[in-house]
Design an enzyme around this catalytic site. Structure first.
Site, PDB file in Angstrom:
ATOM      1  N   TYR A   1       0.827  -1.211   0.000  1.00 27.60           N
ATOM      2  CA  TYR A   1       0.000   0.000   0.000  1.00 27.60           C
ATOM      3  C   TYR A   1       0.866   1.268   0.000  1.00 27.60           C
ATOM      4  CZ  TYR A   1      -3.788  -3.230   0.977  1.00 27.60           C
ATOM      5  OH  TYR A   1      -4.697  -4.258   0.896  1.00 27.60           O
ATOM      6  N   SER A   2       2.030   1.171  -0.610  1.00 31.90           N
ATOM      7  CA  SER A   2       3.014   2.244  -0.574  1.00 31.90           C
ATOM      8  C   SER A   2       2.562   3.511  -1.295  1.00 31.90           C
ATOM      9  CB  SER A   2       4.320   1.742  -1.206  1.00 31.90           C
ATOM     10  OG  SER A   2       5.211   2.806  -1.447  1.00 31.90           O
ATOM     11  N   ASN A   3       2.569   4.639  -0.557  1.00 36.50           N
ATOM     12  CA  ASN A   3       2.327   5.940  -1.182  1.00 36.50           C
ATOM     13  C   ASN A   3       3.384   6.237  -2.225  1.00 36.50           C
ATOM     14  OD1 ASN A   3       0.065   6.669   0.456  1.00 36.50           O
ATOM     15  ND2 ASN A   3       1.456   7.217   2.115  1.00 36.50           N
ATOM     16  N   HIS A   4       4.602   5.836  -1.918  1.00 34.59           N
ATOM     17  CA  HIS A   4       5.732   6.104  -2.813  1.00 34.59           C
ATOM     18  C   HIS A   4       5.570   5.383  -4.147  1.00 34.59           C
ATOM     19  CE1 HIS A   4       9.801   6.720  -4.225  1.00 34.59           C
ATOM     20  NE2 HIS A   4      10.016   5.418  -4.237  1.00 34.59           N
ATOM     21  N   ILE A   5       5.112   4.144  -4.114  1.00 36.64           N
ATOM     22  CA  ILE A   5       4.903   3.383  -5.356  1.00 36.64           C
ATOM     23  C   ILE A   5       3.844   4.075  -6.217  1.00 36.64           C
ATOM     24  CG2 ILE A   5       3.848   1.265  -6.250  1.00 36.64           C
ATOM     25  CD1 ILE A   5       6.748   0.838  -5.579  1.00 36.64           C
TER      26      ILE A   5
END
Length: 309
Positions: free
Chosen positions: A67-71
């Site tokens: 659930y990465s914001n960065h991805i």
């Protein structure tokens, strides 16, 4: 005009004022910058994407969890800037779940829609992701790429985060910010004035201060680790109730991983008289709102309370 050349809003709003102690908390709305590439992700990616383009790379490669914001932000920024993107995702079991149900994970589904190629690896391999051998394996598989670390933190990311504060923010005594990999906090520390102190509210159960010290020489900062609700991505009904109440009072959305925990603890510190009278506090909203859809989906599946937005 590219994504990073445009001028974006980052309003400051008052969200708390204690008349008896004359303490005020304002919020800097870095979440307003862009619907997906917002907050600290915009700041971290700005100079990295520009560097990738200046070196004539066609592909950016980075890392993240389910659930990465960065991805999500990297996938969107790369597409808008004409680059291909590869995401190295922690946990091979997630790939099977996505195959069975493409909407199982809204974050990864969005990244894929932006054209990001998702490469799932085991958690054991993920721990070794920054070693020379692992990077060579990726180069053999994918060819040339511009490498961005997990969370986006490197020297260029810190440079971008140094632009979060402006001269108009000199009036504040304390700057509050969430902490993950430490790049955002380091950038903010580097741009503070002598009279200011920075409080970093950790989203992790234990925080390695050396991750921040490698990017700044200043000592006007402190890590707050209280009320992280059990560590990264952990929450409780108490936290969810607070975030919902905050939204009803201010119309500002917080996320349960970073900003929600920061404001919860910040308000507690005011209640406990941990700040001097007449203290002016500026809290940075670092974005991260894209993860809310996936969070609510997981909460609903477990019959647990959800965020009201």
């Amino acid at each position: 005009m590219s994504l990073f050349d445009a001028i974006y809003r980052s309003d400051i709003q008052n969200v708390y004022r204690d008349k008896s102690q004359c303490i005020s908390i304002d919020i800097k709305r870095e979440d307003q910058i862009h619907p997906v590439v917002s907050g600290n992700k915009f700041r971290k990616l700005k100079y990295n994407i520009q560097q990738a383009l200046s070196e004539n790379h066609q592909v950016v490669l980075t890392y993240g969890g389910a659930y990465s914001n960065h991805i999500a932000a990297t996938a969107a920024a790369a597409k808008m800037c004409g680059l291909q993107s590869i995401g190295i995702i922690r946990g091979q079991e997630i790939e099977d779940k996505l195959k069975a149900n493409p909407r199982h994970n809204p974050t990864l589904a969005f990244a894929k829609e932006q054209g990001m190629y998702l490469n799932f690896i085991s958690r054991a391999s993920y721990k070794k992701k920054q070693t020379t051998d692992e990077i060579k394996k990726l180069q053999q598989k994918f060819g040339s790429f511009y490498h961005i670390p997990e969370g986006g933190t490197n020297a260029l990311a810190v440079r971008g985060c140094q632009e979060i504060l402006s001269d108009n923010d000199k009036k504040y005594d304390i700057i509050a910010c969430c902490v993950g990999t430490g790049g955002t906090l380091a950038g903010i520390i580097n741009s503070t004035h002598k009279h200011q102190k920075v409080y970093g509210f950790s989203a992790l159960k234990g925080h390695n201060h050396d991750e921040i010290k490698q990017w700044t020489k200043k000592g006007n900062w402190q890590i707050i680790q209280d009320n992280n609700f059990g560590g990264y991505a952990k929450s409780s009904p108490r936290l969810i109730n607070f975030i919902n109440s905050f939204y009803r009072c201010t119309s500002i959305k917080l996320d349960p991983i970073y900003t929600g925990k920061m404001f919860y603890q910040l308000f507690k510190m005011v209640e406990q008289h941990q700040f001097k009278n007449n203290t002016k506090i500026l809290a940075i909203h670092t974005g991260g709102l894209q993860a809310i859809k996936g969070f609510n989906q997981k909460q609903s599946d477990k019959n647990k309370p959800c965020l009201e937005f």
